[in-house]
Design an enzyme around this catalytic site. Structure first.
Site, mmCIF file in Angstrom:
data_model
loop_
_atom_site.group_PDB
_atom_site.id
_atom_site.type_symbol
_atom_site.label_atom_id
_atom_site.label_comp_id
_atom_site.label_asym_id
_atom_site.label_seq_id
_atom_site.Cartn_x
_atom_site.Cartn_y
_atom_site.Cartn_z
ATOM 1 N N GLN A 141 39.767 -1.364 37.610
ATOM 2 C CA GLN A 141 40.994 -2.086 37.915
ATOM 3 C C GLN A 141 41.960 -1.204 38.706
ATOM 4 O O GLN A 141 42.658 -1.675 39.611
ATOM 5 C CB GLN A 141 41.660 -2.555 36.615
ATOM 6 N N GLU A 142 41.984 0.080 38.401
ATOM 7 C CA GLU A 142 42.918 0.993 39.066
ATOM 8 C C GLU A 142 42.479 1.342 40.489
ATOM 9 O O GLU A 142 43.281 1.337 41.416
ATOM 10 C CB GLU A 142 43.065 2.285 38.245
#
Length: 488
Positions: A316-317
């Site tokens: 996600q990052e």
């Protein structure tokens, strides 16, 4: 009336009669039935129920926390409903499960199609709708209807119900032929389609939804025939007691919404997989994650998290890009800010090992700082939200949650309050002011979804490795099918 239409009408009439019987049986609690010598009485006396099932990702399998699967959860719930323990024989395919329940055992729960023509068996009320679906190998001309099936090498599972639909269709389309076997499962069929051993396969829609992300070379074709119903099978000689008890259990499960939630949890992945870009994610999973998987495992051992959760957060990052840099200055695989990196002792944010270790320790620190009143998954989800938006803003959202009459210790309530931090009327009353509060809600949702996919892949990895090798025949051939030839 054509033979196929007549048979279909009779099949529907039989199903309607069974449904009516199921409704009648559901109106009376099972304990009011007192069979002189039936399966239900035997089960209650010996204090356990014996069930025949299959070891598949959509039925029953050993997960990280023990046995799980859609039908396993139903079986476990039914045993609790009866107040007895549960024993399973998961060594079966569909046909052997039916044979076993005729001879011994109390019921079969193995993704069975309701089939009133089966001798010596009775069935529960329908549990799940099963829509047969034709899928085919990408690169072939689009297959959009029955006329496009002639000449294709099609495979299906014998006894699953899809073979029955094919036989019904063959009555009006005699050019239709296929291969079938009781020794294969859905993943193997899709693997053979992708590898060109088969051109197409007939599976059920929910099975394809659960497996499609692993087989990017398989395309959705079109629904084939009318939906069938999944049900449990009981020995007819055992009386109606156990069947009636199961019907009552399933009726209650459907009435209060628990069955819908269970179906959504096990088979509802497809909608969000499209949202998060499933194909890109799976490509990165295959191409990028292996490089960093051991770093996530090491960080998990040091912090107590599941490594797949840390990997999902990392995706996600940064999409597992160790050199990722945002316009706001966060950098690296776990996208650490400079102050956070300094606090965690990370000297080089672009070093994958330092980034993963620092990010995992920071998530642990945030989680440990949350109030003790926040427990379980709520605590984890709020820790992830704080990783994204900061603890201060999370506390502000918890305060708003309280003002709105919600529970500040429940993520389900706090996630409704977080977007209000974007509105002046709300953030002007908080300690930490404005925040893009909608972002942590999406952030946590995406991580949970990535984590679900990683968990599914992890538990299925060995199965797919075996499928890729396909050492099933003595000459390295794919598993043998029985051929159902056209009837021209």
């Amino acid at each position: 009336m054509p033979e196929f239409s007549r048979r279909l009408l009779l099949s529907r009439l039989r199903l309607a009669a069974l449904l009516l019987l199921g409704v009648i049986l559901c109106l009376t609690p099972y304990r009011h039935f007192k069979p002189a010598s039936g399966v239900l009485e035997t089960v209650l006396e010996r204090d356990f129920i014996s069930i025949h099932t299959r070891n598949t990702p959509t039925t029953y399998y050993e997960g990280r926390h023990g046995p799980t699967g859609f039908e396993y959860e139903l079986m476990r719930g039914f045993a609790d409903f009866l107040g007895v323990s549960l024993t399973l024989d998961a060594s079966h395919h569909i046909q052997s499960a039916l044979e076993a329940v005729r001879r011994e055992g109390d019921l079969a729960a193995a993704a069975l199609p309701l089939d009133l023509a089966q001798p010596d068996l009775i069935y529960s009320r329908p549990i799940l709708e099963l829509q047969p679906l034709l899928v085919y190998r990408r690169g072939l001309p689009p297959v959009t209807g029955i006329d496009g099936l002639a000449g294709l090498n099609i495979g299906t599972i014998r006894g699953a119900g899809t073979d029955r639909v094919l036989r019904e269709l063959q009555a009006e389309h005699p050019e239709l032929g296929w291969r079938e076997s009781s020794e294969v499962e859905v993943a193997e069929l899709l693997s053979q389609v992708e590898s060109s051993d088969l051109d197409a396969a007939v599976v059920f829609e929910h099975q394809f939804r659960n497996n499609r992300i692993f087989f990017r070379g398989v395309e959705r074709g079109f629904p084939l025939g009318q939906p069938l119903s999944m049900a449990w099978a009981f020995p007819a000689k055992g009386g109606l007691g156990l069947q009636q008890a199961a019907n009552r259990f399933l009726h209650d499960l459907q009435r209060d919404g628990r069955l819908d939630k269970l179906v959504a949890r096990h088979f509802g992945h497809d909608d969000y997989l499209e949202y998060v870009g499933a194909r890109v994610f799976i490509a990165h999973l295959n191409e990028r994650l292996p490089t960093y998987a051991e770093l996530f495992r090491e960080a998990a051992r040091n912090t107590g998290f599941d490594w797949k959760l840390l990997a999902a957060l990392g995706y996600q990052e940064s999409h597992w890009d160790p050199e990722a840099t945002s316009p706001t200055g966060v950098r690296g695989l776990m996208m650490l800010t400079l102050p956070t990196a300094d606090e965690m002792g990370v000297s080089d944010r672009l070093d994958p090992a330092q980034s993963v270790d620092g990010g995992a320790r920071y998530l642990r620190q945030v989680k440990d700082r949350l109030p003790e009143s926040i427990q379980g998954d709520d605590r984890l989800y709020m820790a992830m939200a704080a990783y994204n938006v900061g603890l201060g803003h999370l506390y502000d959202a918890r305060k708003i949650t309280e003002e709105l009459g919600g529970n500040p210790d429940r993520w389900e309530d706090v996630r409704e309050a977080l977007p209000l931090l974007q509105k002046r009327e709300w953030h002007s009353r908080t300690r930490h002011g404005y925040a893009r509060g909608g972002e942590p809600v999406i952030y946590v949702r995406n991580i949970r979804r990535y984590y679900e996919i990683l968990t599914y892949v992890d538990r299925s990895q060995q199965q797919y490795l075996q499928l890729n090798e396909l050492p099933n025949g003595e000459n390295g051939e794919a598993p043998l099918f029985d051929i159902v030839a056209p009837i021209l």
